[in-house]
Motif scaffolding. Structure first.
Motif, PDB file in Angstrom:
ATOM      1  N   GLU A 159     -12.496   2.622  -7.550  1.00 41.23           N
ATOM      2  CA  GLU A 159     -12.111   1.371  -6.887  1.00 41.23           C
ATOM      3  C   GLU A 159     -11.561   1.645  -5.492  1.00 41.23           C
ATOM      4  O   GLU A 159     -11.893   0.952  -4.529  1.00 41.23           O
ATOM      5  N   TYR A 160     -10.740   2.669  -5.356  1.00 38.25           N
ATOM      6  CA  TYR A 160     -10.216   3.032  -4.038  1.00 38.25           C
ATOM      7  C   TYR A 160     -11.347   3.448  -3.094  1.00 38.25           C
ATOM      8  O   TYR A 160     -11.325   3.119  -1.904  1.00 38.25           O
ATOM      9  N   MET A 161     -12.311   4.160  -3.616  1.00 36.57           N
ATOM     10  CA  MET A 161     -13.441   4.578  -2.782  1.00 36.57           C
ATOM     11  C   MET A 161     -14.231   3.357  -2.306  1.00 36.57           C
ATOM     12  O   MET A 161     -14.654   3.298  -1.140  1.00 36.57           O
ATOM     13  N   ARG A 162     -14.425   2.382  -3.183  1.00 39.04           N
ATOM     14  CA  ARG A 162     -15.117   1.150  -2.786  1.00 39.04           C
ATOM     15  C   ARG A 162     -14.309   0.393  -1.722  1.00 39.04           C
ATOM     16  O   ARG A 162     -14.885  -0.179  -0.790  1.00 39.04           O
ATOM     17  N   MET A 163     -12.992   0.400  -1.844  1.00 40.10           N
ATOM     18  CA  MET A 163     -12.140  -0.256  -0.849  1.00 40.10           C
ATOM     19  C   MET A 163     -12.277   0.436   0.512  1.00 40.10           C
ATOM     20  O   MET A 163     -12.364  -0.241   1.550  1.00 40.10           O
ATOM     21  N   VAL A 164     -12.303   1.753   0.518  1.00 39.68           N
ATOM     22  CA  VAL A 164     -12.472   2.492   1.763  1.00 39.68           C
ATOM     23  C   VAL A 164     -13.833   2.168   2.374  1.00 39.68           C
ATOM     24  O   VAL A 164     -13.948   1.938   3.588  1.00 39.68           O
ATOM     25  N   LEU A 165     -14.866   2.122   1.553  1.00 41.16           N
ATOM     26  CA  LEU A 165     -16.190   1.768   2.062  1.00 41.16           C
ATOM     27  C   LEU A 165     -16.181   0.369   2.673  1.00 41.16           C
ATOM     28  O   LEU A 165     -16.780   0.143   3.726  1.00 41.16           O
ATOM     29  N   ALA A 166     -15.517  -0.570   2.030  1.00 45.74           N
ATOM     30  CA  ALA A 166     -15.422  -1.928   2.576  1.00 45.74           C
ATOM     31  C   ALA A 166     -14.697  -1.903   3.925  1.00 45.74           C
ATOM     32  O   ALA A 166     -15.099  -2.599   4.862  1.00 45.74           O
ATOM     33  N   ASN A 167     -13.649  -1.087   4.033  1.00 49.27           N
ATOM     34  CA  ASN A 167     -12.936  -0.959   5.304  1.00 49.27           C
ATOM     35  C   ASN A 167     -13.818  -0.389   6.399  1.00 49.27           C
ATOM     36  O   ASN A 167     -13.601  -0.652   7.584  1.00 49.27           O
TER      37      ASN A 167
ATOM     38  N   PHE B   1      -9.765  14.002 -15.620  1.00 46.91           N
ATOM     39  CA  PHE B   1      -9.294  12.666 -15.282  1.00 46.91           C
ATOM     40  C   PHE B   1      -9.242  11.815 -16.546  1.00 46.91           C
ATOM     41  O   PHE B   1     -10.112  11.911 -17.405  1.00 46.91           O
ATOM     42  N   ARG B   2      -8.241  10.964 -16.614  1.00 49.18           N
ATOM     43  CA  ARG B   2      -8.240   9.956 -17.663  1.00 49.18           C
ATOM     44  C   ARG B   2      -9.101   8.789 -17.192  1.00 49.18           C
ATOM     45  O   ARG B   2      -9.369   8.658 -15.984  1.00 49.18           O
ATOM     46  N   ARG B   3      -9.569   7.983 -18.115  1.00 43.32           N
ATOM     47  CA  ARG B   3     -10.498   6.904 -17.782  1.00 43.32           C
ATOM     48  C   ARG B   3      -9.945   6.006 -16.673  1.00 43.32           C
ATOM     49  O   ARG B   3     -10.646   5.678 -15.725  1.00 43.32           O
ATOM     50  N   PHE B   4      -8.689   5.589 -16.800  1.00 44.31           N
ATOM     51  CA  PHE B   4      -8.130   4.684 -15.792  1.00 44.31           C
ATOM     52  C   PHE B   4      -8.025   5.374 -14.429  1.00 44.31           C
ATOM     53  O   PHE B   4      -8.163   4.728 -13.389  1.00 44.31           O
ATOM     54  N   GLU B   5      -7.804   6.692 -14.401  1.00 47.18           N
ATOM     55  CA  GLU B   5      -7.736   7.419 -13.138  1.00 47.18           C
ATOM     56  C   GLU B   5      -9.109   7.441 -12.465  1.00 47.18           C
ATOM     57  O   GLU B   5      -9.219   7.263 -11.242  1.00 47.18           O
ATOM     58  N   ARG B   6     -10.120   7.660 -13.261  1.00 52.54           N
ATOM     59  CA  ARG B   6     -11.488   7.640 -12.736  1.00 52.54           C
ATOM     60  C   ARG B   6     -11.815   6.267 -12.160  1.00 52.54           C
ATOM     61  O   ARG B   6     -12.315   6.148 -11.041  1.00 52.54           O
ATOM     62  N   GLU B   7     -11.527   5.226 -12.935  1.00 54.18           N
ATOM     63  CA  GLU B   7     -11.810   3.856 -12.483  1.00 54.18           C
ATOM     64  C   GLU B   7     -11.021   3.515 -11.230  1.00 54.18           C
ATOM     65  O   GLU B   7     -11.536   2.876 -10.311  1.00 54.18           O
ATOM     66  N   LEU B   8      -9.780   3.953 -11.174  1.00 52.79           N
ATOM     67  CA  LEU B   8      -8.939   3.694 -10.020  1.00 52.79           C
ATOM     68  C   LEU B   8      -9.464   4.412  -8.777  1.00 52.79           C
ATOM     69  O   LEU B   8      -9.554   3.821  -7.693  1.00 52.79           O
ATOM     70  N   LEU B   9      -9.840   5.673  -8.917  1.00 54.30           N
ATOM     71  CA  LEU B   9     -10.386   6.410  -7.779  1.00 54.30           C
ATOM     72  C   LEU B   9     -11.671   5.745  -7.269  1.00 54.30           C
ATOM     73  O   LEU B   9     -11.851   5.577  -6.062  1.00 54.30           O
TER      74      LEU B   9
END
Length: 146
Positions: free
Chosen positions: A131-139, A121-129
């Motif tokens: 962030e998406y995981m945190r969004m799913v948890l919030a949902n 993974f590139r750094r931004f891909e890791r950070e993006l994934l």
């Protein structure tokens, strides 16, 4: 619409969780760390002397699972339980010297596991994934700041 597990976020998240847990376990092999203990240890390393209720609320697991995990951790010499000074029904969970000493090994294993999970993974891909995981948890009603 047919269910396709290869396209199911819940199914894939379950596989990732199991795989990550197994990878952590393999890297921590020989340390005395049993499955399910790492989240409890993380909470106690950041603040010793929590009640079982506080651990339950923070980790969102079943009461019976927490009771069994703590009993095993106490048996293995990782934690001790003491009476709560104000609540006679509650006990405070404290790390033992052995539980505190396990931190370095467990954190190294966790770091190695993270590196393996994000290999390629590139750094931004890791950070993006993440962030998406945190969004799913919030949902799902979970605190995304965990």
């Amino acid at each position: 619409m047919d269910f396709d597990r290869k396209e199911s976020a819940a199914y894939l998240a379950n596989l990732v969780a199991k795989g990550a847990s197994r990878a952590l376990q393999a890297r921590a092999d020989g340390s005395g760390l049993a499955p399910g203990q790492f989240p409890v240890l993380l909470e106690l390393w950041s603040g010793d002397g929590l009640t079982q209720r506080e651990l339950l609320d923070r980790l969102d697991i079943e009461q019976a699972t927490m009771a069994n995990t703590l009993a095993r951790m106490e048996r293995d010499g990782l934690v001790s339980r003491r009476k709560h000074p104000k609540d006679k029904r509650a006990q405070l969970v404290y790390l033992t010297t052995r539980g505190k000493a396990l931190r370095e090994t467990a954190m190294a294993a966790a770091s190695e596991t993270e590196d393996a999970l994000f290999q390629g993974f590139r750094r931004f891909e890791r950070e993006l994934l993440l962030e998406y995981m945190r969004m799913v948890l919030a949902n799902l009603g979970r605190d995304p700041r965990i």
